[in-house]
Design a protein around this motif. Structure first.
Motif, PDB file in Angstrom:
ATOM      1  N   ARG A  25      -1.188 -13.639   1.828  1.00  0.00           N
ATOM      2  CA  ARG A  25      -2.498 -13.451   2.096  1.00  0.00           C
ATOM      3  C   ARG A  25      -3.264 -13.862   0.560  1.00  0.00           C
ATOM      4  O   ARG A  25      -2.968 -13.459  -0.489  1.00  0.00           O
ATOM      5  CB  ARG A  25      -3.172 -12.344   2.307  1.00  0.00           C
ATOM      6  CG  ARG A  25      -4.542 -11.953   2.459  1.00  0.00           C
ATOM      7  CD  ARG A  25      -4.937 -10.536   3.118  1.00  0.00           C
ATOM      8  NE  ARG A  25      -6.412 -10.350   3.341  1.00  0.00           N
ATOM      9  CZ  ARG A  25      -7.171 -10.256   2.525  1.00  0.00           C
ATOM     10  NH1 ARG A  25      -6.841  -9.853   1.224  1.00  0.00           N
ATOM     11  NH2 ARG A  25      -8.410 -10.085   2.910  1.00  0.00           N
ATOM     12  N   CYS A  26      -4.369 -14.550   0.784  1.00  0.00           N
ATOM     13  CA  CYS A  26      -5.263 -14.961  -0.308  1.00  0.00           C
ATOM     14  C   CYS A  26      -4.432 -15.930  -1.444  1.00  0.00           C
ATOM     15  O   CYS A  26      -4.610 -15.876  -2.678  1.00  0.00           O
ATOM     16  CB  CYS A  26      -5.832 -14.008  -1.037  1.00  0.00           C
ATOM     17  SG  CYS A  26      -7.020 -12.766   0.121  1.00  0.00           S
ATOM     18  N   GLY A  27      -3.521 -16.682  -0.981  1.00  0.00           N
ATOM     19  CA  GLY A  27      -2.620 -17.278  -1.625  1.00  0.00           C
ATOM     20  C   GLY A  27      -1.612 -16.530  -2.598  1.00  0.00           C
ATOM     21  O   GLY A  27      -1.080 -16.954  -3.478  1.00  0.00           O
ATOM     22  N   GLU A  56      -8.071  -5.382   4.677  1.00  0.00           N
ATOM     23  CA  GLU A  56      -9.083  -4.463   4.405  1.00  0.00           C
ATOM     24  C   GLU A  56      -9.380  -4.691   2.679  1.00  0.00           C
ATOM     25  O   GLU A  56     -10.420  -4.151   2.327  1.00  0.00           O
ATOM     26  CB  GLU A  56      -8.681  -3.296   4.684  1.00  0.00           C
ATOM     27  CG  GLU A  56      -8.618  -2.952   6.140  1.00  0.00           C
ATOM     28  CD  GLU A  56      -8.203  -1.346   6.571  1.00  0.00           C
ATOM     29  OE1 GLU A  56      -7.706  -0.789   5.670  1.00  0.00           O
ATOM     30  OE2 GLU A  56      -7.616  -1.426   7.827  1.00  0.00           O
ATOM     31  N   ALA A  57      -8.378  -5.213   2.025  1.00  0.00           N
ATOM     32  CA  ALA A  57      -8.617  -5.290   0.572  1.00  0.00           C
ATOM     33  C   ALA A  57      -9.345  -6.605   0.129  1.00  0.00           C
ATOM     34  O   ALA A  57      -8.906  -7.544   0.850  1.00  0.00           O
ATOM     35  CB  ALA A  57      -7.120  -5.122  -0.251  1.00  0.00           C
ATOM     36  N   ALA A  58      -9.915  -6.516  -0.689  1.00  0.00           N
ATOM     37  CA  ALA A  58     -10.639  -7.968  -1.267  1.00  0.00           C
ATOM     38  C   ALA A  58      -9.632  -8.702  -1.899  1.00  0.00           C
ATOM     39  O   ALA A  58      -8.823  -8.342  -2.612  1.00  0.00           O
ATOM     40  CB  ALA A  58     -12.032  -7.547  -2.059  1.00  0.00           C
ATOM     41  N   CYS A  59      -9.890 -10.067  -1.451  1.00  0.00           N
ATOM     42  CA  CYS A  59      -9.086 -11.143  -2.158  1.00  0.00           C
ATOM     43  C   CYS A  59      -9.260 -10.969  -3.639  1.00  0.00           C
ATOM     44  O   CYS A  59     -10.594 -10.925  -4.250  1.00  0.00           O
ATOM     45  CB  CYS A  59      -9.259 -12.353  -1.875  1.00  0.00           C
ATOM     46  SG  CYS A  59      -8.481 -12.587  -0.136  1.00  0.00           S
ATOM     47  N   PRO A  60      -8.064 -11.122  -4.710  1.00  0.00           N
ATOM     48  CA  PRO A  60      -8.608 -11.098  -6.265  1.00  0.00           C
ATOM     49  C   PRO A  60      -9.267 -12.291  -6.811  1.00  0.00           C
ATOM     50  O   PRO A  60      -9.345 -13.366  -6.117  1.00  0.00           O
ATOM     51  CB  PRO A  60      -7.197 -10.969  -6.559  1.00  0.00           C
ATOM     52  CG  PRO A  60      -6.137 -11.394  -5.402  1.00  0.00           C
ATOM     53  CD  PRO A  60      -6.854 -10.998  -4.312  1.00  0.00           C
TER      54      PRO A  60
END
Length: 60
Positions: A25-27, A56-60
């Motif tokens: 997820r998110c790379g 549910e968690a934002a991508c860094p």
């Protein structure tokens, strides 16, 4: 997906629980433990639940 070699598994933190899978997820790769032997339908359900938690968690 191919099996991850030991060096890469250490780098990804996947050796804290063996066997483990990796959810992307998110790379980024997130280790996720294999919870014993399960039918494919159940295992896919567990992976989708983990994917939902990560969404549910934002991508860094």
């Amino acid at each position: 997906m191919e099996t991850v070699d030991e060096h890469m598994a250490v780098k990804l933190g996947a050796l804290n629980h063996t066997p483990a899978s990796l959810v992307a997820r998110c790379g980024q790769w997130h280790p996720w433990p294999v919870l014993g032997v399960m039918p494919d339908v159940t295992w896919v359900s567990v992976l989708r639940a983990r994917e939902a938690q990560l969404k549910e968690a934002a991508c860094p």
